[in-house]
Design a protein around this motif. Structure first.
Motif, PDB file in Angstrom:
ATOM      1  N   PHE A  63       9.935   4.056  -0.156  1.00  4.71           N
ATOM      2  CA  PHE A  63      10.889   3.348   0.718  1.00  4.71           C
ATOM      3  C   PHE A  63      10.162   2.464   1.723  1.00  4.71           C
ATOM      4  CE2 PHE A  63      13.967   7.145   0.222  1.00  4.71           C
ATOM      5  CZ  PHE A  63      14.288   6.692  -1.033  1.00  4.71           C
ATOM      6  N   LEU A  64       9.110   3.034   2.319  1.00  2.00           N
ATOM      7  CA  LEU A  64       8.351   2.231   3.275  1.00  2.00           C
ATOM      8  C   LEU A  64       7.834   0.974   2.597  1.00  2.00           C
ATOM      9  CD1 LEU A  64       6.145   4.742   5.275  1.00  2.00           C
ATOM     10  CD2 LEU A  64       8.270   3.678   5.949  1.00  2.00           C
ATOM     11  N   VAL A 111      17.708   4.266  -1.461  1.00  2.00           N
ATOM     12  CA  VAL A 111      18.090   5.379  -0.595  1.00  2.00           C
ATOM     13  C   VAL A 111      19.433   5.943  -1.040  1.00  2.00           C
ATOM     14  CG1 VAL A 111      18.518   6.101   1.762  1.00  2.00           C
ATOM     15  CG2 VAL A 111      16.758   4.439   1.308  1.00  2.00           C
ATOM     16  N   ILE A 151      12.738   4.349   8.819  1.00  2.00           N
ATOM     17  CA  ILE A 151      11.855   3.423   8.104  1.00  2.00           C
ATOM     18  C   ILE A 151      11.824   2.063   8.810  1.00  2.00           C
ATOM     19  CG2 ILE A 151      11.590   2.146   5.958  1.00  2.00           C
ATOM     20  CD1 ILE A 151      12.796   4.618   4.556  1.00  2.00           C
ATOM     21  N   PHE A 178       9.596   8.760   0.145  1.00  2.00           N
ATOM     22  CA  PHE A 178       9.498   8.156   1.466  1.00  2.00           C
ATOM     23  C   PHE A 178       8.483   7.010   1.480  1.00  2.00           C
ATOM     24  CE2 PHE A 178       7.854   7.980   5.837  1.00  2.00           C
ATOM     25  CZ  PHE A 178       9.047   7.705   6.486  1.00  2.00           C
ATOM     26  N   LEU A 179       7.341   7.233   0.860  1.00  2.00           N
ATOM     27  CA  LEU A 179       6.332   6.168   0.818  1.00  2.00           C
ATOM     28  C   LEU A 179       6.866   4.970   0.038  1.00  2.00           C
ATOM     29  CD1 LEU A 179       3.103   8.265   0.276  1.00  2.00           C
ATOM     30  CD2 LEU A 179       3.802   7.077   2.339  1.00  2.00           C
ATOM     31  N   PHE A 197      21.315   9.211   5.014  1.00  2.00           N
ATOM     32  CA  PHE A 197      21.081   7.902   4.405  1.00  2.00           C
ATOM     33  C   PHE A 197      20.784   6.894   5.515  1.00  2.00           C
ATOM     34  CE2 PHE A 197      23.255   3.868   3.330  1.00  2.00           C
ATOM     35  CZ  PHE A 197      22.559   3.495   2.194  1.00  2.00           C
ATOM     36  N   TRP A 218      10.553  -1.598   2.002  1.00  2.00           N
ATOM     37  CA  TRP A 218      10.925  -2.325   3.213  1.00  2.00           C
ATOM     38  C   TRP A 218       9.901  -3.417   3.526  1.00  2.00           C
ATOM     39  CZ3 TRP A 218      15.313  -1.967   6.053  1.00  2.00           C
ATOM     40  CH2 TRP A 218      15.325  -2.665   7.259  1.00  2.00           C
ATOM     41  N   ARG A 219       8.650  -3.138   3.214  1.00  2.00           N
ATOM     42  CA  ARG A 219       7.602  -4.109   3.532  1.00  2.00           C
ATOM     43  C   ARG A 219       7.429  -5.155   2.442  1.00  2.00           C
ATOM     44  NH1 ARG A 219       2.712  -2.175   7.191  1.00  2.00           N
ATOM     45  NH2 ARG A 219       4.013  -2.027   9.054  1.00  2.00           N
ATOM     46  N   GLU A 258       0.813  -1.216   0.000  1.00  2.00           N
ATOM     47  CA  GLU A 258       0.000   0.000   0.000  1.00  2.00           C
ATOM     48  C   GLU A 258       0.850   1.271   0.000  1.00  2.00           C
ATOM     49  OE1 GLU A 258      -2.936   0.029   3.008  1.00  2.00           O
ATOM     50  OE2 GLU A 258      -3.769   1.951   2.400  1.00  2.00           O
ATOM     51  N   PRO A 259       1.795   1.400   0.953  1.00  2.00           N
ATOM     52  CA  PRO A 259       2.590   2.632   0.880  1.00  2.00           C
ATOM     53  C   PRO A 259       3.377   2.718  -0.423  1.00  2.00           C
ATOM     54  CG  PRO A 259       3.367   1.201   2.662  1.00  2.00           C
ATOM     55  CD  PRO A 259       2.123   0.584   2.128  1.00  2.00           C
ATOM     56  N   ASP A 319       1.048   3.840  -3.241  1.00  2.00           N
ATOM     57  CA  ASP A 319       0.725   5.249  -2.983  1.00  2.00           C
ATOM     58  C   ASP A 319       1.904   6.119  -3.382  1.00  2.00           C
ATOM     59  OD1 ASP A 319      -1.708   4.672  -1.985  1.00  2.00           O
ATOM     60  OD2 ASP A 319      -1.195   4.931   0.129  1.00  2.00           O
ATOM     61  N   LEU A 332      15.638  -1.354  -0.742  1.00  2.00           N
ATOM     62  CA  LEU A 332      15.719  -0.078  -0.057  1.00  2.00           C
ATOM     63  C   LEU A 332      17.111   0.538  -0.161  1.00  2.00           C
ATOM     64  CD1 LEU A 332      13.904   1.626   1.674  1.00  2.00           C
ATOM     65  CD2 LEU A 332      14.755   0.448   3.662  1.00  2.00           C
ATOM     66  N   VAL A 333      18.119  -0.297  -0.125  1.00  2.00           N
ATOM     67  CA  VAL A 333      19.481   0.247  -0.041  1.00  2.00           C
ATOM     68  C   VAL A 333      19.882   0.999  -1.313  1.00  2.00           C
ATOM     69  CG1 VAL A 333      21.903  -0.334   0.274  1.00  2.00           C
ATOM     70  CG2 VAL A 333      20.147  -1.429   1.681  1.00  2.00           C
TER      71      VAL A 333
END
Lengths: 508, 624
Positions: free
Chosen positions: A418-419, A434, B184, A415-416, B177, A422-423, A342-343, A346, A430-431
Motif C-alpha cells: 500500500f505504501l 485496500v 498511509i 502494508f508495504l 479501511f 501511494w508513492r 522500494e516499499p 519489498d 490504493l483504493v
C-alpha cells in the motif's frame, strides 16, 4: 578449500530423494515417506543455513556456483541467490516440508506420488537459484509438467453440482472434474512458457554476447523496443502462472482438484514462480519495459484483488474459496511489483512469502477437513470448532493473516504494498487494494463462521481433530506466519538489499 | 519507570499465553492465572501513574518492527499524562471485571479460553494506549478488534453470537479501511509515523491534506467507537458474555476512537473542518442512539445504545476542542457503564439467562446490593447532581455552549433529557415495579455471589467519588484538567458567573424532568409487557427497529454485493472467461477432426495432392 555447493545441494536433494524412492522403496510406504522427509529436510536445513549466513551488508548474489555446460552457445549451470531468491528458497523449503507431512496419510500409489512431488520441487528450487536463463527455463518446465500427472491421478473431483441460473456454464465446461482441471492447468501453463521461451531467445539474440547468463544480460541492457515487447512476453508468460486476470481461470480449478500437498505447493510456491519471473526477469532485465507497462500491470493487479475476492465470496466449495483467495492475493504481489517503488517491491516479495505460507496452511487445513468430513461443501458443515479445535485455531490464524491482521505475516506485505502504491505514479491503486482487504475479511469470516462456528451440523459423526504427523504441517506453517508477522525485519532486510539495485537500474 | 511501563502489557500477555497453551490442564483454575496477571498490570500502572504525577514521562523502543527503505516503525511506547490515565482505567476496570468473571463464567465449559481472551484483550488495549506511533496504534487497534470478535463469538455455537462476531469485525474493517488509508497518507506527507514528530510537523501540512487525513482517521474511530453510520455492530455485540460487554463494549475498547482523536488533536486542529465533523457526528449519534435506547426491551441493548450515545458526547466534546472534558467523560463513563453492565449481568445471572426487561420487575428486595449499586450507576449515567456523570456531562455541555455552537448544545441537552428517561426506565422496569416473570423464575431469583457484588460496589463507590475528587471546577479548571494540561492545549471555559449557574440549573431541570417522565410512565402504574414489545405507533416502530438501519444496509450494500459476487463468479468467470477458453479448446478439436478427413490412407489421394502441390509451386515460381 572449495566452498560447499550449498545451492546445488538444496536443489538436487529432493531429486535424489525421488530417485531413491523410485528405485528402493517399492511397496514400503513408510520408507517412501522417510526418504521424502529426509531429503526435503536436508534442503530445509540448508535453506535456513543460507538464510542466516547470507551476508546482508555485502548483498548481491552469493553462494555462487558456475559450471560451463555448452560453451559455444553460452549455456552454463550458474547458480546464486540474492535477498529476493533467498526468501523464496526458504518459502519453498517450508512448504515442501509441510507438504510431505500433510500427505502422510495418502494411500494410493504413494511411491510415485512422492517421487513426482520431489522432482517438481527440484524444478522450483532451480528456478529460484538459476542465474542462467536457459537452465532457468529447463527448471521451470520441470516444475510445471509433473502437475499434470499429480492432479490427473491423485486429484479429486468436486462434489458440487451446478444449480441456479448459471448452471449451464458449469455443465458446459465440465468444471470440477480432475481431468478437466489437469488438462486446463497444463495447457495454460505451457501456453505461458511459449511466451517465456520466445522472450528468452529474444534477449539472447539481442544481448550481443551469445550468452544466456543473467548477470551478463543484466549488465548489457537492451534496446527500448526490445524491452517493450519482451517485457510483455514475460508478463504474459510468467503472469499466467501468477494468476493474472483474465488468465487466472486455470488456478481455481487446478488448486481445487489437486491433492493437498500439490495444492499447497502450487498455490504456495508455483504461483510465486510466476511473480518472481516478472520481477527478476521482467523488471530486473527490462527496466524500461517495466516502466512502460507498469500501468497495465498495476491496474490488472487491482482487478485481480477485487475480482478474486468477490469471486471467492460466491463459492460454496471450500477449496474454491481458498483458490480464488490466491487469485486475489497474487494481485497484491503484482501490484507491489508494479509500483516500482522500494516499499512496494519489498512488500511484493514479502507478500509472496506470506501468501505462500498462508495459502499452504489453508490447503493443508482444507485437506484435513476433507479427510475428516469427506466434504468440501461449506454449507453442509457447521460447528466443527467443538470437535476440531486445533484445526479451527490454525484456520483462524491463516484467515487472520489472509485478511491482513497486523502481527501476522500477511499484514506486513500488504502494508508495504500500500505504501508503495501511494508513492507510485498511480496512487488511486490504493483504493481497490485496500477495499480488497475489506472484502477478504468478508469471505474469510463467512467461511470460518459457517464451518467452525454455529450449531453443529448433524450430517457428520465422529469427527476428530488433527493427529500425529498432521500436526507437523499446521504447527510449522502457523508458527512461521506469526513469527514473520512479529519480526518481519528478518526477511524484509535481505529483500531490501535485492530491491535497491533493481530500483537503481530503473532510475538510470 | 521503564520497567513498570513494560510490565503493564507483559503480565496480561503472559497470562493469556499460559491459559491458551495449558488451558486444558488448568481448566477451572484459569482465574488463578488471569486475575493476578491483571492485578499485577494494575499495580504496574499505578507505579507508572505515580511516576507521571511526579512529572516523569517515558519513551522507549523494544525493537524495530518494520524497516523498509524510508519506513521505520518500531515497537515503541510512550507514557504521558493521557496514557497514564487510560492505563489506570483499562487495568483497573479490567481487574474488577476479571474478578467479576470468576463468578459469572463459573460453570462455562470454555473457562480457560475466556480468561485467555480477556487477558489478551487487556494486553492489546494497554499496548494501544502505550503505542507511540500510528502503525503500532493500528496494530493494536486491530488486535483489540480481534479480541472483541473472539469474545463476542465466545459462545460460538449460538448462531446469533457467531453472526454478531462476524458483523463486528467486518463493520470495524470498513472503518479501518479509512484508518489505514489515513495512516498511509500521513506517512507519505509527514515522512514519519511517530506521534511526536507528526504533531511537530502538523502545522506544515496543507489544510486540505490535514482534513483528508483527519477524516480518514476519524472513519476508523467511527467504526471502533460505534458512531454513525458504523454503529450497527455494537448492539449485536451484546451476544457476548456480559463481562465482555462491560469491559470491551462499554468501558475500554469502544473509547479507543475518542482516545485516538484526542491524541491526534494537533492534526484535527490543523484541519478545523475535521474537528467540526467530529463534533457533529458525535452530537447526532448521541441523540440518535438515545432515542433508540428509549424503547428497547433487552436490558443489554438499552445499555448498548446508551454506550453509543455517551460515546457521541465524548466525540462532541473533543470536536469542540474540550479534550479534557471528553477524556473525563470517558473515565466516568467507564465506571458507571461498566457498573451498569455488570449489574445487568448480575440480574441475568439471577434470572437464569433472562435479558428481557418485560420479564423482570420487582427485583430490588431480592437482590439489594445489585439494586443499590445499579441505582447509583443509573444516577451516574443520567447525570444526577453529585454523581460522576453529572460533572463530566456538565463540563461537556458548558464547553459546547461556550464554543458558541448553540445547535449542538441544544441537541446534547435534549440528549441529556432522553438519557435520564431511559436510565430510570431501565431501573424501574428491572427493579421497582411489579414482577412480571413467571412464578417459577421468580422463585429462583437470588443475589449473585460476593465475587460478583464486590466489583459492583467498588465501581459504585468510584461513580460516587470521582466527580467530587477530581471533577470540581476551580479557577484553573478541574484537577483532572490540570493533570492533563501538558498534553492538551488549554480550553477556556468560563466557570462561575451567572451563565454557568444557569446552565447548571438547566441541566438539573432536564434530568429531573427525565426522571419524572420515566416515573410517570413506568412506576406509577403496572406495566403491560406487551405494550413494550409491540409498537403501536409508527414512531415507536421506527425507534424499536433502530431506524431500520440494519435492514437498509442489508438491502443497499450486503445483498447487491453478494449478487455481484455471484454474477462475477458464476456468470463472468465460468460463463465468459471459461466459456472462451473452452471454446478455443473445442475449436482446435473441431479443426483437427476436419483435418483428419484428409488423411484417408489411399495412396492415390496422396499422389493427387502431391501433384496439385507441385503444380501450384511451379506456377508460383514461374509467375515471379
Amino acid at each position: 578449500m572449495t566452498p560447499v555447493p550449498v545451492l546445488s545441494i538444496i536443489t538436487w536433494a529432493p531429486f535424489g530423494g525421488a530417485l531413491l524412492i523410485m528405485f528402493t522403496a517399492r511397496h514400503r510406504p513408510l520408507a517412501v515417506r522417510l526418504i521424502a522427509a529426509v531429503s526435503t529436510g536436508i534442503s530445509t536445513a540448508c535453506s535456513l543455513w543460507i538464510f542466516f549466513t547470507y551476508d546482508r551488508d555485502a548483498a548481491g548474489f552469493q553462494f555462487y556456483e558456475k559450471l560451463s555446460l555448452v560453451p559455444p552457445l553460452g549455456i552454463a549451470y550458474e547458480l546464486g541467490v540474492d535477498g529476493m531468491s533467498l526468501l523464496m528458497v526458504l518459502l519453498t523449503s517450508v512448504i515442501i516440508l509441510a507438504g510431505v507431512f500433510a500427505s502422510w496419510t495418502l494411500t494410493v500409489r504413494s511411491q510415485e506420488f512422492y517421487a513426482l512431488l520431489l522432482a517438481l520441487v527440484t524444478g522450483v528450487y532451480g528456478v529460484f537459484v538459476s542465474l542462467d536463463l536457459f537452465i532457468l527455463f529447463l527448471f521451470y518446465e520441470l516444475a510445471v509438467l509433473p502437475m499434470y500427472l499429480l492432479i490427473g491421478i491423485w486429484g479429486s473431483t468436486a462434489e458440487v453440482r451446478p444449480r441456479g441460473i448459471f448452471a449451464w456454464a458449469y455443465r458446459a465446461t465440465g468444471v470440477g472434474t480432475k481431468e478437466y482441471a489437469a488438462m486446463k492447468l497444463t495447457l495454460y501453463l505451457l501456453f505461458g512458457s511459449a511466451f517465456i521461451l520466445v522472450g528468452i531467445f529474444a534477449l539472447y539474440v539481442n544481448g550481443g554476447n551469445a550468452s544466456f547468463s543473467f548477470l551478463e544480460a543484466e549488465a548489457a541492457g537492451f534496446d527500448p523496443i526490445v524491452q517493450r515487447w519482451v517485457f510483455l512476453a514475460f508478463y504474459v508468460g510468467f503472469g499466467i502462472l501468477a494468476g493474472i486476470w483474465p488468465l487466472h481461470t486455470w488456478s481455481p480449478d487446478g488448486h481445487a482438484s489437486a491433492p493437498t500437498a500439490v495444492s499447497m505447493l502450487h498455490a504456495g510456491v508455483l504461483m510465486k514462480l510466476g511473480a518472481y519471473g516478472v520481477v527478476r526477469l521482467g523488471i530486473g532485465l527490462l527496466p524500461d519495459g517495466a516502466i512502460e507497462w507498469a500501468f497495465l500491470v498495476g491496474t490488472i493487479a487491482c482487478i485481480n484483488i477485487v475480482y478474486g475476492a468477490l469471486a471467492a465470496m460466491a463459492q460454496t466449495d471450500l477449496k474454491y474459496v481458498i483458490a480464488y483467495s490466491s487469485v486475489s492475493h497474487m494481485g497484491f504481489v503484482m501490484l507491489g511489483a508494479a509500483t516500482l517503488t522500494e516499499p512496494g517491491l519489498d512488500g511484493s516479495v514479502f507478500q509472496m512469502f506470506a501468501h505462500g505460507i498462508m495459502t499452504g496452511l489453508f490447503f493443508a487445513l482444507v485437506g484435513l477437513v476433507y479427510e475428516k468430513a469427506h466434504s468440501r461443501e461449506i454449507f453442509r458443515m457447521g460447528g466443527f470448532g467443538r470437535t476440531m479445535p486445533g484445526i479451527a485455531t490454525a484456520f483462524t490464524i491463516a484467515g487472520l493473516s489472509s485478511l491482513g491482521l497486523p502481527a501476522t505475516a500477511g499484514f506486513v506485505g500488504e502494508f508495504l504494498t500500500f505504501l508503495g502504491a501511494w508513492r507510485s505514479a498511480h496512487p488511486w491503486w490504493l483504493v481497490p487494494a485496500v477495499a480488497g482487504t475489506l472484502l477478504t475479511a468478508v469471505y474469510i469470516l463467512r467461511v470460518t463462521r459457517q464451518i467452525f462456528w454455529g450449531p453443529e451440523s448433524r450430517e457428520f459423526h465422529r469427527l476428530s481433530d488433527a493427529s500425529g504427523p498432521e500436526w507437523v504441517a499446521l504447527a510449522i506453517l502457523s508458527f512461521v506466519l506469526v513469527v514473520f508477522g512479529m519480526l518481519p525485519a528478518v526477511a524484509v532486510g535481505p529483500v531490501d538489499t535485492a530491491v535497491v539495485p533493481l530500483l537503481l537500474r530503473l532510475i538510470r | 519507570m521503564s520497567t513498570s511501563v513494560w510490565l503493564i502489557p507483559a503480565f496480561p500477555l503472559a497470562g493469556a499465553l499460559v491459559n491458551a497453551i495449558f488451558g486444558r490442564a488448568i481448566g477451572r483454575r484459569a482465574h488463578w492465572v488471569a486475575v493476578p496477571a491483571t492485578a499485577a498490570a494494575f499495580v504496574a500502572a499505578c507505579v507508572t501513574f505515580s511516576g507521571v504525577v511526579r512529572g516523569a514521562t517515558y519513551t522507549g523502543q523494544l525493537y524495530p518492527w518494520i524497516v523498509a527503505g524510508a519506513l521505520k516503525a518500531g515497537v515503541s511506547v510512550q507514557v504521558d499524562q493521557l496514557a497514564a490515565v487510560m492505563l489506570l482505567v483499562v487495568t483497573g476496570v479490567g481487574f474488577l471485571i476479571h474478578v467479576y468473571s470468576i463468578g459469572y463464567m463459573q460453570s462455562d465449559p470454555g473457562y480457560a479460553r475466556f480468561f485467555s481472551y480477556l487477558n489478551l484483550f487487556v494486553f492489546s488495549m494497554t499496548m494501544l494506549v502505550l503505542a507511540s506511533n500510528y502503525l503500532l496504534l493500528y496494530v493494536f487497534w486491530e488486535a483489540v478488534g480481534l479480541c472483541s470478535y473472539l469474545l463476542i463469538g465466545f459462545w460460538y455455537q449460538r448462531p446469533a453470537a457467531a453472526q454478531a462476531g462476524k458483523k463486528a469485525f467486518i463493520v470495524n474493517r470498513v472503518g479501518d479501511f479509512g484508518f489505514g488509508l489515513g495512516v498511509i497518507w500521513l506517512w507519505t506527507v509527514a515522512g514519519t509515523l511517530q506521534y511526536a514528530e507528526v504533531f511537530a510537523r502538523a502545522g506544515t501540512l496543507g489544510r486540505a491534506t490535514a482534513t483528508g487525513i483527519a477524516l480518514l482517521l476519524f472513519m476508523g474511530a467511527c467504526g471502533k467507537s460505534a458512531q454513525l453510520p458504523l454503529h450497527t455492530w455494537l448492539p449485536d455485540a451484546m451476544e457476548g458474555p456480559t463481562p465482555v460487554s462491560a469491559l470491551i463494549h462499554a468501558a475500554t475498547m469502544v473509547t479507543a476512537g475518542v482516545y485516538m482523536v484526542a491524541r491526534s488533536h494537533a492534526l484535527f486542529e490543523r484541519s478545523g473542518v475535521a474537528l467540526e465533523v467530529v463534533a457533529w457526528v458525535g452530537g447526532v449519534t448521541a441523540i440518535f442512539a438515545a432515542t433508540i435506547a428509549l424503547v428497547q426491551t433487552d436490558i443489554k441493548r438499552v445499555l448498548a445504545y446508551s454506550t453509543i450515545s455517551q460515546l457521541g458526547y465524548m466525540f462532541a466534546a473533543v470536536g469542540v476542542g474540550a479534550y479534557t472534558a471528553g477524556i473525563f467523560h470517558l473515565v466516568t463513563h467507564a465506571f458507571f457503564k461498566a457498573l451498569l453492565f455488570l449489574g445487568a449481568g448480575s440480574i441475568i445471572h439471577a434470572l437464569g439467562g433472562e435479558q428481557d426487561l418485560r420479564k423482570m420487575g420487582g427485583l430490588a428486595p431480592r437482590m439489594v446490593p445489585t439494586a443499590v449499586t445499579m441505582t447509583i450507576g443509573a444516577a451516574g449515567l443520567a447525570g444526577v447532581p453529585g454523581f460522576a456523570g453529572f460533572f463530566s456531562k456538565d463540563e461537556i455541555l458548558a464547553a459546547i455552549y461556550d464554543g458558541g455552537s448553540l445547535g449542538l448544545w441544544s441537541l446534547l441537552l435534549l440528549g441529556a433529557f432522553l438519557t435520564s428517561v431511559y436510565a430510570f426506565r431501565l431501573l424501574f422496569l428491572a427493579f421497582y415495579c411489579a414482577p412480571r416473570m413467571s412464578p417459577e423464575a421468580a422463585h429462583h431469583v437470588h443475589e449473585s455471589p460476593t465475587v460478583m457484588t464486590v466489583p459492583l460496589m467498588v465501581l459504585a463507590a468510584l461513580t460516587v467519588v470521582t466527580g467530587f475528587a477530581i471533577g470540581i471546577p476551580s479557577g484553573e479548571g478541574t484537577l483532572f484538567a490540570q493533570f492533563l494540561a501538558p498534553v492538551f492545549p488549554p480550553h477556556e471555559v468560563e466557570h462561575g458567573g451567572f451563565g454557568a449557574y444557569a446552565l447548571l440549573l438547566l441541566s438539573v431541570i432536564v434530568v429531573a424532568a427525565g426522571f419524572l417522565l420515566a416515573w410517570l410512565l413506568y412506576a406509577t402504574r403496572p406495566v403491560a409487557p406487551e405494550d413494550l414489545g409491540r409498537p403501536r405507533t409508527p414512531i415507536h416502530a421506527l425507534l424499536f427497529n433502530a431506524y431500520y438501519v440494519d435492514r437498509m444496509y442489508d438491502a443497499v450494500i450486503v445483498r447487491p454485493l453478494f449478487a455481484l459476487s455471484v454474477l462475477l463468479a458464476r456468470g463472468f468467470d465460468a460463463g465468459v472467461l471459461d466459456g472462451a477458453v473452452n471454446a478455443v479448446g473445442r475449436a482446435v478439436v473441431a479443426w483437427a477432426q476436419g483435418l483428419r478427413r484428409v488423411q484417408t490412407g489411399y495412396v492415390v489421394n496422396y499422389a493427387l495432392t502431391m501433384l496439385l502441390g507441385v503444380v501450384a509451386l511451379v506456377g508460383f515460381l514461374l509467375s515471379r
